[in-house]
Scaffold this motif. Structure first.
Motif, PDB file in Angstrom:
ATOM      1  N   ASN A  58      -5.009  -1.648   3.168  1.00 49.36           N
ATOM      2  CA  ASN A  58      -4.887  -2.588   2.052  1.00 49.36           C
ATOM      3  C   ASN A  58      -3.492  -2.557   1.417  1.00 49.36           C
ATOM      4  O   ASN A  58      -3.329  -2.885   0.238  1.00 49.36           O
ATOM      5  CB  ASN A  58      -5.946  -2.294   0.989  1.00 49.36           C
ATOM      6  CG  ASN A  58      -5.819  -0.880   0.429  1.00 49.36           C
ATOM      7  OD1 ASN A  58      -4.976  -0.107   0.860  1.00 49.36           O
ATOM      8  ND2 ASN A  58      -6.665  -0.556  -0.526  1.00 49.36           N
ATOM      9  N   LEU A  60      -1.843  -0.146   0.420  1.00 52.45           N
ATOM     10  CA  LEU A  60      -1.695   0.957  -0.514  1.00 52.45           C
ATOM     11  C   LEU A  60      -1.648   2.248   0.298  1.00 52.45           C
ATOM     12  O   LEU A  60      -1.903   2.248   1.498  1.00 52.45           O
ATOM     13  CB  LEU A  60      -2.866   0.995  -1.499  1.00 52.45           C
ATOM     14  CG  LEU A  60      -3.062  -0.251  -2.379  1.00 52.45           C
ATOM     15  CD1 LEU A  60      -4.360  -0.129  -3.154  1.00 52.45           C
ATOM     16  CD2 LEU A  60      -1.899  -0.394  -3.352  1.00 52.45           C
ATOM     17  N   TRP A  78       5.050  -3.672   2.822  1.00 50.91           N
ATOM     18  CA  TRP A  78       4.602  -2.569   1.966  1.00 50.91           C
ATOM     19  C   TRP A  78       5.660  -2.255   0.911  1.00 50.91           C
ATOM     20  O   TRP A  78       5.331  -2.039  -0.269  1.00 50.91           O
ATOM     21  CB  TRP A  78       4.325  -1.334   2.817  1.00 50.91           C
ATOM     22  CG  TRP A  78       3.925  -0.142   2.005  1.00 50.91           C
ATOM     23  CD1 TRP A  78       2.698   0.124   1.470  1.00 50.91           C
ATOM     24  CD2 TRP A  78       4.767   0.951   1.616  1.00 50.91           C
ATOM     25  NE1 TRP A  78       2.723   1.315   0.780  1.00 50.91           N
ATOM     26  CE2 TRP A  78       3.990   1.837   0.857  1.00 50.91           C
ATOM     27  CE3 TRP A  78       6.109   1.253   1.854  1.00 50.91           C
ATOM     28  CZ2 TRP A  78       4.493   3.014   0.327  1.00 50.91           C
ATOM     29  CZ3 TRP A  78       6.632   2.435   1.320  1.00 50.91           C
ATOM     30  CH2 TRP A  78       5.829   3.296   0.569  1.00 50.91           C
ATOM     31  N   GLY A  81       5.576  -4.726  -1.761  1.00 54.95           N
ATOM     32  CA  GLY A  81       4.386  -4.462  -2.576  1.00 54.95           C
ATOM     33  C   GLY A  81       4.607  -3.339  -3.570  1.00 54.95           C
ATOM     34  O   GLY A  81       4.143  -3.415  -4.719  1.00 54.95           O
ATOM     35  N   ARG A  85       4.181  -3.768  -7.544  1.00 55.75           N
ATOM     36  CA  ARG A  85       3.179  -2.982  -8.258  1.00 55.75           C
ATOM     37  C   ARG A  85       3.796  -2.077  -9.314  1.00 55.75           C
ATOM     38  O   ARG A  85       3.256  -1.943 -10.415  1.00 55.75           O
ATOM     39  CB  ARG A  85       2.362  -2.151  -7.263  1.00 55.75           C
ATOM     40  CG  ARG A  85       1.450  -2.996  -6.391  1.00 55.75           C
ATOM     41  CD  ARG A  85       0.509  -2.166  -5.534  1.00 55.75           C
ATOM     42  NE  ARG A  85       1.216  -1.473  -4.447  1.00 55.75           N
ATOM     43  CZ  ARG A  85       1.345  -0.164  -4.363  1.00 55.75           C
ATOM     44  NH1 ARG A  85       0.851   0.614  -5.311  1.00 55.75           N
ATOM     45  NH2 ARG A  85       1.967   0.388  -3.326  1.00 55.75           N
ATOM     46  N   LEU A  89       3.820  -5.122 -12.204  1.00 55.48           N
ATOM     47  CA  LEU A  89       2.443  -4.954 -12.674  1.00 55.48           C
ATOM     48  C   LEU A  89       2.274  -3.746 -13.601  1.00 55.48           C
ATOM     49  O   LEU A  89       1.593  -3.833 -14.631  1.00 55.48           O
ATOM     50  CB  LEU A  89       1.504  -4.820 -11.481  1.00 55.48           C
ATOM     51  CG  LEU A  89       1.342  -6.053 -10.586  1.00 55.48           C
ATOM     52  CD1 LEU A  89       0.382  -5.757  -9.439  1.00 55.48           C
ATOM     53  CD2 LEU A  89       0.852  -7.245 -11.396  1.00 55.48           C
ATOM     54  N   SER A 140      -6.278  -5.366 -14.295  1.00 57.65           N
ATOM     55  CA  SER A 140      -6.476  -6.559 -13.455  1.00 57.65           C
ATOM     56  C   SER A 140      -7.906  -6.568 -12.927  1.00 57.65           C
ATOM     57  O   SER A 140      -8.151  -6.813 -11.738  1.00 57.65           O
ATOM     58  CB  SER A 140      -5.469  -6.599 -12.297  1.00 57.65           C
ATOM     59  OG  SER A 140      -4.160  -6.716 -12.783  1.00 57.65           O
ATOM     60  N   PHE A 270      -8.939  -3.677  -2.762  1.00 59.82           N
ATOM     61  CA  PHE A 270      -7.834  -3.997  -3.661  1.00 59.82           C
ATOM     62  C   PHE A 270      -7.401  -2.798  -4.505  1.00 59.82           C
ATOM     63  O   PHE A 270      -6.372  -2.849  -5.163  1.00 59.82           O
ATOM     64  CB  PHE A 270      -8.234  -5.150  -4.585  1.00 59.82           C
ATOM     65  CG  PHE A 270      -8.689  -6.366  -3.835  1.00 59.82           C
ATOM     66  CD1 PHE A 270      -7.768  -7.252  -3.318  1.00 59.82           C
ATOM     67  CD2 PHE A 270     -10.040  -6.609  -3.619  1.00 59.82           C
ATOM     68  CE1 PHE A 270      -8.183  -8.367  -2.609  1.00 59.82           C
ATOM     69  CE2 PHE A 270     -10.468  -7.718  -2.911  1.00 59.82           C
ATOM     70  CZ  PHE A 270      -9.534  -8.604  -2.401  1.00 59.82           C
ATOM     71  N   GLY A 271      -8.184  -1.751  -4.506  1.00 53.79           N
ATOM     72  CA  GLY A 271      -7.854  -0.560  -5.275  1.00 53.79           C
ATOM     73  C   GLY A 271      -9.040   0.382  -5.302  1.00 53.79           C
ATOM     74  O   GLY A 271     -10.182  -0.060  -5.463  1.00 53.79           O
ATOM     75  N   THR A 291      -1.463   1.011 -10.675  1.00 52.69           N
ATOM     76  CA  THR A 291      -0.543   0.505  -9.652  1.00 52.69           C
ATOM     77  C   THR A 291      -1.311  -0.030  -8.444  1.00 52.69           C
ATOM     78  O   THR A 291      -0.715  -0.247  -7.379  1.00 52.69           O
ATOM     79  CB  THR A 291       0.440   1.601  -9.203  1.00 52.69           C
ATOM     80  OG1 THR A 291      -0.288   2.767  -8.779  1.00 52.69           O
ATOM     81  CG2 THR A 291       1.381   1.978 -10.332  1.00 52.69           C
ATOM     82  N   SER A 292      -2.621  -0.215  -8.596  1.00 54.39           N
ATOM     83  CA  SER A 292      -3.409  -0.883  -7.557  1.00 54.39           C
ATOM     84  C   SER A 292      -3.174  -2.382  -7.646  1.00 54.39           C
ATOM     85  O   SER A 292      -2.599  -2.884  -8.623  1.00 54.39           O
ATOM     86  CB  SER A 292      -4.895  -0.578  -7.744  1.00 54.39           C
ATOM     87  OG  SER A 292      -5.150   0.805  -7.637  1.00 54.39           O
ATOM     88  N   TRP A 293      -3.648  -3.088  -6.660  1.00 58.31           N
ATOM     89  CA  TRP A 293      -3.554  -4.551  -6.729  1.00 58.31           C
ATOM     90  C   TRP A 293      -4.511  -5.095  -7.777  1.00 58.31           C
ATOM     91  O   TRP A 293      -4.147  -5.961  -8.576  1.00 58.31           O
ATOM     92  CB  TRP A 293      -3.874  -5.159  -5.369  1.00 58.31           C
ATOM     93  CG  TRP A 293      -2.876  -4.821  -4.316  1.00 58.31           C
ATOM     94  CD1 TRP A 293      -3.058  -4.036  -3.219  1.00 58.31           C
ATOM     95  CD2 TRP A 293      -1.497  -5.232  -4.275  1.00 58.31           C
ATOM     96  NE1 TRP A 293      -1.894  -3.935  -2.492  1.00 58.31           N
ATOM     97  CE2 TRP A 293      -0.911  -4.666  -3.117  1.00 58.31           C
ATOM     98  CE3 TRP A 293      -0.706  -6.027  -5.091  1.00 58.31           C
ATOM     99  CZ2 TRP A 293       0.403  -4.863  -2.772  1.00 58.31           C
ATOM    100  CZ3 TRP A 293       0.625  -6.234  -4.737  1.00 58.31           C
ATOM    101  CH2 TRP A 293       1.176  -5.664  -3.590  1.00 58.31           C
TER     102      TRP A 293
END
Length: 367
Positions: A58, A60, A78, A81, A85, A89, A140, A270-271, A291-293
């Motif tokens: 994913n 992560l 990655w 991303g 993140r 985010l 989120s 997603f996390g 820091t997850s999606w």
């Protein structure tokens, strides 16, 4: 079979009888050696205290398998991303979390100054709901609530499977509850002292929480008042990795009143919401979460359940646990989550010894 070994689920009496009959033989030692290896290698308890394995990556670094270089293209994706993140985010989420926590402390402190009345209860619920929704947005959070007609009512007890400290925020995003827990220090202690002024949460001192009768008495008094918010309890007593539901402690089911089961199932694509407290402290865990999606989950409110006549607390707890496991698509395990940090009780070992000796006596092998 799944895993690196093939397990035998046949009862001891049948398996030994199948091998050579019911008489004692020295080869029986190998049966117990094999059972010992099965208990150590990929046992069904310790697997529940590590992050759930994903079918696909994913983007992560949160799987149990170490990162492996695959291709330059994926490495670039990655890396982008990571920048999104951590540089975009994370600051935004941290700001929202700070706003939510500050609003919770200030709002509940102000509401707590009002005299007890329906207005105070209304304002308390508004503050709790608003701040919880801000905190969910700081993660989120994308939450799907099902069967809202079964939402816990005042004077009842809401019980749910436990994956993460954020479980409470996930549920209070859709309704208010009276929390139960131990008094903490630091920032958590400030929040506890502020919220209890506006809402009848049940906080225990460390010395009090060891007194099971005192805990039961205070909870029973809370449930007896039908004007108070439903109590929120996680009967497993520890965080499980959202693949299973482990043993429910019977204390929550001795109080009386109506039980409102709730099943929570996170989507790890997603996390990963699971908190492995043996590996990460709360600060590291929150950093990983923020820091997850996204945090995506489903919440099912289930029909209320009551203790049947003649049913003891243990059987009632097991019945509620089974219902939650079925609804959430989780594996039901009879083991105590306390095994996460404790050794296996000697009584479990003695039980196997007694079963073996009874089998020998019954068949006349020893006398």
């Amino acid at each position: 079979s799944q895993g690196i070994i093939e397990r035998h689920e046949m009862p001891m009496e049948k398996e030994i009888a199948h091998l050579h009959g019911a008489d004692f033989e020295f080869s029986d030692i190998f049966y117990f050696c094999r059972k010992g290896f099965e208990a150590i290698v990929e046992d069904e308890v310790t697997q529940r205290f590590s992050s759930e394995e994903l079918v696909s990556w994913n983007l992560l670094t949160r799987t149990n398998v170490n990162f492996h270089y695959i291709s330059l293209r994926l490495t670039i994706v990655w890396g982008v991303g990571v920048i999104v993140r951590y540089c975009f985010l994370l600051p935004l989420r941290f700001t929202l979390a700070a706003i939510g926590i500050t609003s919770m402390i200030v709002g509940t402190t102000m509401v707590g100054q009002l005299p007890n009345s329906s207005l105070k209860n209304y304002l308390s619920e508004v503050v709790h709901l608003t701040c919880s929704r801000i905190l969910v947005r700081a993660l989120s959070g994308t939450i799907h609530y099902h069967n809202k007609e079964n939402k816990p009512q005042k004077g009842g007890i809401c019980v749910a499977n436990h994956t993460s400290p954020i479980d409470a925020i996930i549920l209070t995003n859709d309704g208010c509850y009276a929390m139960v827990g131990q008094v903490h220090g630091g920032l958590m202690g400030v929040i506890q002292r502020a919220t209890v002024k506006a809402c009848p949460h049940v906080w225990f001192e460390r010395s009090e929480i060891k007194d099971r009768h005192l805990v039961t008495k205070r909870l029973r008094e809370h449930v007896a008042d039908k004007s108070k918010l439903p109590i929120l309890i996680f009967p497993e007593g520890t965080c499980i990795n959202n693949t299973s539901v482990m043993m429910f402690k019977k204390g929550s089911f001795e109080i009386g009143g109506t039980i409102y089961p709730v099943a929570i199932k996170y989507d790890p694509q997603f996390g990963d919401a699971f908190w492995n407290s043996s590996k990460y402290n709360i600060v590291s865990y929150l950093l990983r979460i923020m820091t997850s999606w996204a945090i995506v989950c489903n919440v099912w409110y289930m029909p209320p359940m009551v203790r049947e006549e003649g049913e003891d607390a243990v059987h009632f707890a097991n019945r509620v646990r089974s219902a939650i496991a079925r609804q959430g698509g989780l594996t039901e395990l009879p083991w105590d989550g306390g095994l996460k940090r404790a050794k296996v009780k000697d009584t479990f070992k003695e039980e196997q010894q007694k079963n073996y000796s009874k089998m020998l006596v019954r068949n006349g092998s020893i006398g």
